[in-house]
Design an enzyme around this catalytic site. Structure first.
Site, PDB file in Angstrom:
ATOM      1  N   CYS A 121      31.327  76.604  35.660  1.00  0.00           N
ATOM      2  CA  CYS A 121      32.784  76.561  35.752  1.00  0.00           C
ATOM      3  C   CYS A 121      33.432  76.982  34.428  1.00  0.00           C
ATOM      4  O   CYS A 121      32.868  76.787  33.343  1.00  0.00           O
ATOM      5  CB  CYS A 121      33.249  75.141  36.053  1.00  0.00           C
ATOM      6  SG  CYS A 121      32.810  74.518  37.663  1.00  0.00           S
ATOM      7  N   GLU A 161      35.849  75.591  32.807  1.00  0.00           N
ATOM      8  CA  GLU A 161      36.114  74.498  31.860  1.00  0.00           C
ATOM      9  C   GLU A 161      34.903  74.245  30.967  1.00  0.00           C
ATOM     10  O   GLU A 161      35.022  74.055  29.765  1.00  0.00           O
ATOM     11  CB  GLU A 161      36.461  73.202  32.599  1.00  0.00           C
ATOM     12  CG  GLU A 161      37.722  73.268  33.442  1.00  0.00           C
ATOM     13  CD  GLU A 161      37.460  73.675  34.882  1.00  0.00           C
ATOM     14  OE1 GLU A 161      36.667  74.604  35.117  1.00  0.00           O
ATOM     15  OE2 GLU A 161      38.060  73.067  35.771  1.00  0.00           O
TER      16      GLU A 161
HETATM   17  N1  THU Z   1      35.276  76.535  39.472  1.00  0.00           N
HETATM   18  C1  THU Z   1      35.642  76.406  38.171  1.00  0.00           C
HETATM   19  O1  THU Z   1      35.401  77.300  37.348  1.00  0.00           O
HETATM   20  N2  THU Z   1      36.277  75.269  37.795  1.00  0.00           N
HETATM   21  C2  THU Z   1      36.608  74.254  38.632  1.00  0.00           C
HETATM   22  O2  THU Z   1      37.047  73.223  38.183  1.00  0.00           O
HETATM   23  C3  THU Z   1      36.415  74.419  40.067  1.00  0.00           C
HETATM   24  C4  THU Z   1      35.522  75.525  40.482  1.00  0.00           C
HETATM   25  C5  THU Z   1      34.581  77.748  39.880  1.00  0.00           C
HETATM   26  C6  THU Z   1      33.122  77.543  40.239  1.00  0.00           C
HETATM   27  C7  THU Z   1      32.886  78.726  41.154  1.00  0.00           C
HETATM   28  O3  THU Z   1      32.596  79.859  40.344  1.00  0.00           O
HETATM   29  C8  THU Z   1      34.226  78.958  41.823  1.00  0.00           C
HETATM   30  O4  THU Z   1      35.194  78.298  41.010  1.00  0.00           O
HETATM   31  C9  THU Z   1      34.318  78.404  43.237  1.00  0.00           C
HETATM   32  O5  THU Z   1      33.905  77.091  43.297  1.00  0.00           O
END
Ligand code: THU
Length: 156
Positions: free
Chosen positions: A63, A65
């Site tokens: 993710c 973050e």
């Molecule tokens: N994702 C994030 O980068 N941060 C979050 O807090 C929620 C989900 C990303 C993970 C994945 O690459 C895409 O969003 C779909 O879940």
């Protein structure tokens, strides 16, 4: 706290959110088509960005973050992280709700708070619409499992 527009934010929060919006454009999200951007502010004022990085082996991806948090901590291990902004760009219409960090990212944020003993401010928005600002992780993830709990019952 909830705000209706980016113009209502203080200067630091607004600029951090704008950096997160820029970061979302750099996401590598060919599988979900959900481009997330994050920006973290260090106590010394530096801003580090991250975006989600996906992989053909889906669980390998990370993710936005955590990309931002881990990059910041890797480069500036002694600098407290005082704020994080997160946003995303969808592929099927504009995202009009604040983007909520996933549970794993919240756990990583809790570690940052306990590591530096500093509350972490989190600013969340979609591509437009309301903005939510949380002042400390306890509000985003109560009943926290953190270092102090481990320390109480182990020899670490
Ligand atoms: N994702 C994030 O980068 N941060 C979050 O807090 C929620 C989900 C990303 C993970 C994945 O690459 C895409 O969003 C779909 O879940």
């Amino acid at each position: 706290m909830e705000f209706n527009s980016i113009d209502e934010l203080n200067d630091d929060d607004r600029s951090l959110l704008l950096k997160a919006k820029e970061a979302a454009k750099n996401a590598y999200a060919p599988y979900s088509k959900f481009k997330v951007g994050a920006a973290v502010r260090l106590a010394n004022g530096l801003v580090i960005i991250g975006s989600n990085q996906e992989n053909a082996v889906y669980p390998v991806g990370l993710c936005a973050e955590r990309v931002a948090l881990f990059s910041a901590q890797a480069q500036y291990p002694d600098q407290p992280i005082i704020a994080l902004a997160v946003t995303a760009i969808g592929s099927d219409g504009k995202i009009t709700q604040p983007v909520p960090p996933c549970g794993s990212c919240r756990q990583a944020m809790i570690e940052v708070e306990s590591r530096h003993n500093q509350p972490l401010r989190v600013i969340m928005q979609g591509e437009e619409g309301p903005i939510i600002v949380s002042e400390k992780m306890e509000d985003m993830m109560p009943l926290t499992f953190a270092e102090d709990f481990l320390k109480k019952y182990t020899v670490i």
